[in-house]
Every structure is written in C-alpha cells, then in structure tokens.
Design an enzyme around this catalytic site. Structure first.
Site, PDB file in Angstrom:
ATOM      1  N   TYR A 118       5.140  -2.893 -12.349  1.00  0.00           N
ATOM      2  CA  TYR A 118       4.525  -1.626 -12.784  1.00  0.00           C
ATOM      3  C   TYR A 118       3.260  -1.967 -13.548  1.00  0.00           C
ATOM      4  CZ  TYR A 118       4.327   2.811 -15.471  1.00  0.00           C
ATOM      5  OH  TYR A 118       3.953   3.998 -16.063  1.00  0.00           O
ATOM      6  N   CYS A 119       2.122  -1.425 -13.125  1.00  0.00           N
ATOM      7  CA  CYS A 119       0.835  -1.828 -13.685  1.00  0.00           C
ATOM      8  C   CYS A 119       0.091  -0.640 -14.276  1.00  0.00           C
ATOM      9  CB  CYS A 119      -0.023  -2.490 -12.605  1.00  0.00           C
ATOM     10  SG  CYS A 119       0.744  -3.903 -11.788  1.00  0.00           S
ATOM     11  N   PRO A 152      -6.375  -4.634 -20.428  1.00  0.00           N
ATOM     12  CA  PRO A 152      -6.846  -5.372 -21.609  1.00  0.00           C
ATOM     13  C   PRO A 152      -7.506  -4.472 -22.652  1.00  0.00           C
ATOM     14  CG  PRO A 152      -7.381  -6.590 -19.609  1.00  0.00           C
ATOM     15  CD  PRO A 152      -6.822  -5.267 -19.168  1.00  0.00           C
ATOM     16  N   PHE A 181      -0.410  -7.839 -19.304  1.00  0.00           N
ATOM     17  CA  PHE A 181       1.004  -7.914 -19.708  1.00  0.00           C
ATOM     18  C   PHE A 181       1.936  -7.445 -18.584  1.00  0.00           C
ATOM     19  CE2 PHE A 181      -1.299  -6.524 -23.711  1.00  0.00           C
ATOM     20  CZ  PHE A 181      -1.490  -7.811 -24.181  1.00  0.00           C
ATOM     21  N   GLY A 217      12.054   4.727 -18.067  1.00  0.00           N
ATOM     22  CA  GLY A 217      11.897   3.362 -18.538  1.00  0.00           C
ATOM     23  C   GLY A 217      12.222   3.220 -20.016  1.00  0.00           C
ATOM     24  N   ARG A 218      11.911   4.266 -20.792  1.00  0.00           N
ATOM     25  CA  ARG A 218      12.207   4.219 -22.230  1.00  0.00           C
ATOM     26  C   ARG A 218      13.710   4.245 -22.487  1.00  0.00           C
ATOM     27  NH1 ARG A 218       7.041   8.194 -23.169  1.00  0.00           N
ATOM     28  NH2 ARG A 218       5.536   6.475 -23.279  1.00  0.00           N
ATOM     29  N   GLU A 230       6.730   0.000 -23.007  1.00  0.00           N
ATOM     30  CA  GLU A 230       7.114   1.346 -22.572  1.00  0.00           C
ATOM     31  C   GLU A 230       6.601   2.411 -23.551  1.00  0.00           C
ATOM     32  OE1 GLU A 230       7.887   1.006 -19.749  1.00  0.00           O
ATOM     33  OE2 GLU A 230       9.805   0.146 -19.252  1.00  0.00           O
TER      34      GLU A 230
END
Length: 380
Positions: A122-123, A127, A155, A240-241, A362
């Site tokens: 997942y992107c 930066p 990340f 996701g959280r 997240e």
C-alpha cells in the site's frame, strides 16, 4: 452488541492461534535477527484464507467481518507482530481491489493475491507528505491508454518484494479531489526501489522507498474513477487502523503473558515477584488497560461492519487508545523483567520495538486525536 463470540468466531480465533503457535512464534526472534521476510509462511497462511479475510466469497476470499479479522490479527501478532502487520497490509490491498475494482481487475489480480503467489503493498506516504496525505505529489499524467507516473513513496512495507503496489497518485488539482489509485505491477519500466531501511523494529519485513520515473501504467489499472483515490485510501485505512490496533493487542498480550510467567518464578528478597503488592497492582493495571483496548477495538470493528456513520471516528479512537496502551503494556512488561527484559533471549524487547511503530503508521496517533476532535467539536 454482544460480548460473547460466536462458535464460528471461536473457530477462526483458534485456527489463527494454532497457526501463530506453530508457524510464527518459534521463528519470530530469528526472523527479526536475520531480517528475514517469511514469504513461504505467508503462503501457508493464505491456504487457510488469511490473505483475503474480508474479501467477498464470490471473489475468492474468506468473506469474514472486520470483527472476525480483529480476532485473527490479535492471535497472529501474539506469534509475530511484524508478520501479522504485513498480512494486514496485504489484506487491505486485496480488499481495495475487491471493493473498488471492476470485474476485470478482480479477475486479473485477486487469484494470485489470495494465494499470496504475489504479495501486495500500500503506497500512500511520501518523503514530503506523511500525516498530510492529501498533499501527496506523485503525479500520473494521462498519455493515451497509459498514465506516466513520476514521484516517490516512503516507508513502504514489502517494497522490492511485493508484486502489486496500490499507489495513490495525483491525476488532478491540489487536495484530496485530485487523487486517484492505480495498481502498479513489479517489473514495470520506471519502477524502482531504494535501499532497505534500517529500522528499530518490524525487521522481518522489508521497508524501502518506491520510486516512479516515467513509469507507464495502463489506465486499465486504475481503481474506480479519477479523483476517487483519496476516498478509497481513507476507507482502506479505517480497516487498517482496526487491524494494526489488533496487532498491538496481540503483541501486548504476549508481553503480559511473559511478565506473568517471569513474576511467578523470579525471586527477590526471598519472595516471588508476584507476591509483591506494588507489582500486583501494576500487573492488574496492565491487564485492565489491555482489556479496555480490546473492547474499543471490537466496538470499532462492529461499527465498521454495520456501516455506522461514526465508524471512522470509532476506528480512530480505537487505534489511538489500543496502540498507546499496547506499547505501554509491553514496556511495563519489560520493566517487570528487570535486566532480563533488556536481553533479546527473553523476547520482550522485540515486542516493545515492534509495537512502537504502531503509534505512527496508519495515521499517527496525533492525527487520530485530530480526527476525533474535529468530529466531536463539529457536532458540538
């Protein structure tokens, strides 16, 4: 709302616990030490339906609820936090394709993702834009039947190993309304990866920058319409959280169990640690905080399953509380081990290192507070 698990939920929970006990826990320390990404183990998890937990059955997934998923991720993370967290990310991408993709995209991508023959990343973060995700600058310019992507994502878990990248890109103007989601496949010319990041924790999954330089991606790989990508990303993050909060529960529970065992055998001043009232009170508070966090996470999952209009609020509150509480419980468990807690052989320091990042990813816990405050103050 009931506090009793159904027979099916107990079965899912038991299956995940058995998998974690056999396939994750015995190897977690070695994977952390060697920075080893256990792809073969993920594929074993996929055989049990854990690569598409809440992907619909008609799409080949397990068709479970978010609450079911919360139970599963808690059990998996009790065995290996970093591995469970990566499975959460992979599940999020598979769900986004099932939920927002078209029939062709589901047919092309889901079978290999649900078997984990191919892994997904997942992107969103860049930066220059972390918490301010709507300010992302990776741009996709339409050129016939393709988009030309330029920019970078930071990340990214699984970077360089994953074969499918769900990438949030700017196809329009500034702000969230100019963002779309495209699926970029490994091997696409112009897609490259930075060096593996050296991290405090989560060492058993690779993390790196993903770079796009005149990277041509078919328009057919766009999920939904142009301008819907930020909405998709945020809906993915609600789930996701809950998942990452559940991973905090499992890791903290493992640390609490280790502390209990240590307190029952370690003696000071001629008595077991468990007999000292000050330590009893500390342990009781740790267990209470963990149980409170679990109730909040399960309530948020139930809210998301029901389509509650306050689901995003509940997910943000649960993520903030559970990841803060989970880290604190693990840190206190390390303290209860004394000097032994600082030694890798005892495993607690790895839990502390792995759980720390849950307060950041997240959506940082500061952003969770912002979501909560804006919602509640707006209503007031």
């Amino acid at each position: 709302m009931t506090y009793e698990l159904t027979e099916d939920q107990r079965a899912f929970q038991s299956m995940a616990r058995d998998f974690a006990t056999e396939h994750l826990a015995p190897f977690a320390a070695q994977w952390d030490e060697e920075h080893f990404f256990p792809v073969a183990t993920f594929r074993k998890a996929a055989e049990l339906g854990m690569a598409g937990i809440y992907v619909r059955e008609e799409s080949g997934g397990s068709g479970l609820t978010r609450l079911d998923a919360a139970l599963i991720f808690e059990e998996l993370s009790a065995g290996c936090i970093a591995s469970a967290a990566y499975l959460s990310i992979h599940n999020m991408v598979a769900w986004m394709i099932d939920r927002f993709g078209n029939d062709d995209q589901r047919t092309r991508f889901l079978p290999s993702l649900l078997s984990m023959e191919k892994l997904a990343s997942y992107c969103l973060t860049e930066p220059g834009s972390g918490s301010d995700a709507a300010a992302l600058r990776t741009r996709a310019v339409r050129d016939g039947d393709h988009y030309v992507l330029n920019g970078a994502k930071a990340f990214i878990s699984g970077a360089g190993v994953s074969e499918v990248y769900a990438v949030m890109v700017r196809t329009g103007g500034d702000g969230p309304g100019g963002i779309s989601t495209v699926l970029v496949e490994k091997g696409t010319p112009g897609l490259s990866f930075g060096k593996p990041e050296k991290k405090m924790g989560w060492n058993s999954q690779p993390t790196a920058v993903v770079t796009f330089e005149d990277c041509r991606v078919p328009v057919a790989n766009r999920l939904g319409e142009e301008g819907e990508g930020f909405k998709f990303a945020m809906k993915g993050l609600d789930g996701g959280r809950i998942n990452i909060a559940s991973c905090s529960l499992g890791g903290a529970r493992a640390a609490l169990t280790a502390a209990k065992e240590h307190m029952s055998v370690r003696k000071q001043f001629g008595k077991e640690l468990a007999s000292f009232q000050a330590l009893q009170f500390r342990f009781a508070d740790m267990a209470t905080e963990l149980e409170a966090a679990r109730l909040m996470v399960h309530r948020a999952a139930h809210s998301l399953d029901r389509g509650d209009p306050d689901a995003t609020l509940h997910c943000a509150m649960a993520k903030r509380f559970a990841t803060d509480a989970g880290f604190e419980v693990a840190n206190q468990a390390l303290q209860l081990h004394g000097g032994y807690g600082y030694i890798k052989e005892y495993g607690v320091e790895r839990i502390v290192r792995d759980l720390r990042v849950h307060q950041i990813l997240e959506g940082t816990n500061e952003v969770m507070r912002l979501i909560t405050a804006r919602k509640l103050l707006k209503e007031g």
